[in-house]
Design a protein around this motif. Sequence first.
Motif, mmCIF file in Angstrom:
data_model
loop_
_atom_site.group_PDB
_atom_site.id
_atom_site.type_symbol
_atom_site.label_atom_id
_atom_site.label_comp_id
_atom_site.label_asym_id
_atom_site.label_seq_id
_atom_site.Cartn_x
_atom_site.Cartn_y
_atom_site.Cartn_z
ATOM 1 N N ALA A 1 0.837 -1.205 0.000
ATOM 2 C CA ALA A 1 0.000 0.000 0.000
ATOM 3 C C ALA A 1 0.870 1.253 0.000
ATOM 4 O O ALA A 1 0.571 2.239 -0.704
ATOM 5 N N LEU B 1 1.084 4.068 -2.926
ATOM 6 C CA LEU B 1 0.865 5.468 -2.583
ATOM 7 C C LEU B 1 2.009 6.335 -3.102
ATOM 8 O O LEU B 1 1.770 7.417 -3.665
ATOM 9 N N TRP C 1 1.980 9.345 -6.061
ATOM 10 C CA TRP C 1 2.088 10.594 -5.305
ATOM 11 C C TRP C 1 2.005 11.819 -6.202
ATOM 12 O O TRP C 1 1.288 12.776 -5.926
#
Length: 203
Positions: free
Chosen positions: A160, A164, A168
Motif C-alpha cells: 500500500a 501510494l 504521489w
Amino acid sequence: MGIFNINSGFSKFVNRLLDVLFLNLLWILFSLPIFTIGAATCAAFSVTLKMVDDEEGYVGKMFIKAFKENFKQASLMWLITAPCIYVLYLEWQVVLKLDDISAIVIIGAIFSTTFVIAMNLYTYPLIARYENSLKNMIKNSFGICMTYFGRTLFLCFLIALEVLIIFWNNWTLLVGILIGPEFIIFTVSGISKRIFQQIDKGM
C-alpha cells in the motif's frame, strides 16, 4: 576500493537496479496481450524469488523459461484474478460515490477485498516456486495468510505504501512505470521466500 569496482556496493546496487528495470520491461511487454498478465507475473516472481538471495542468472533467459513453464497454470489463475479485481472495482465505486451508503455494503467491500488479497497474494509466487494443483496453490495462499498473519499484514502495508508513493505525483508515477510493478513483486518475493523457506524446513 572505488565505488565503480564491480564488487563494490554501489556497482551491485546499479546492477540490481538495471536488472529490475529490464525485468519490469519484460513484464510489461509480455503482459500487453492482457490475458498473459498472469503468466508474466508468475515469470517475474520466478526471477525475483531468486534475486532475494542473489541466486539469479541471466534475467531474460530465466523470465522466458518460467513464462513458458508456468503459462497454463498462471493463465488459469489470471482468469480467476481478473474478474475478482473488476468486481472489487465496482464495489468500491459504489462505496465511494454513494452518499447514503449502509455499513453492510462497506463491510462487504472490505471482506471481499480481504478475500481477494488472501487468494492472490501468495498464489503467484507459489506457482513460480512449487509444482502443485492450482486448487492447492490457492488453498495454501489462504493458509499462509492465516498462519503468518503478522508478516502478511506487514506485507500489505508495504505494498500500500509503495502504491501510494508511485501515485504521489507525476514524477513518482513516471518512476513507478519504469520500476513500480517489479519493485512490488520484489517486495512480495522478499517476504514470501522467507516464509517458504521456513515451511520447507518444517516439512
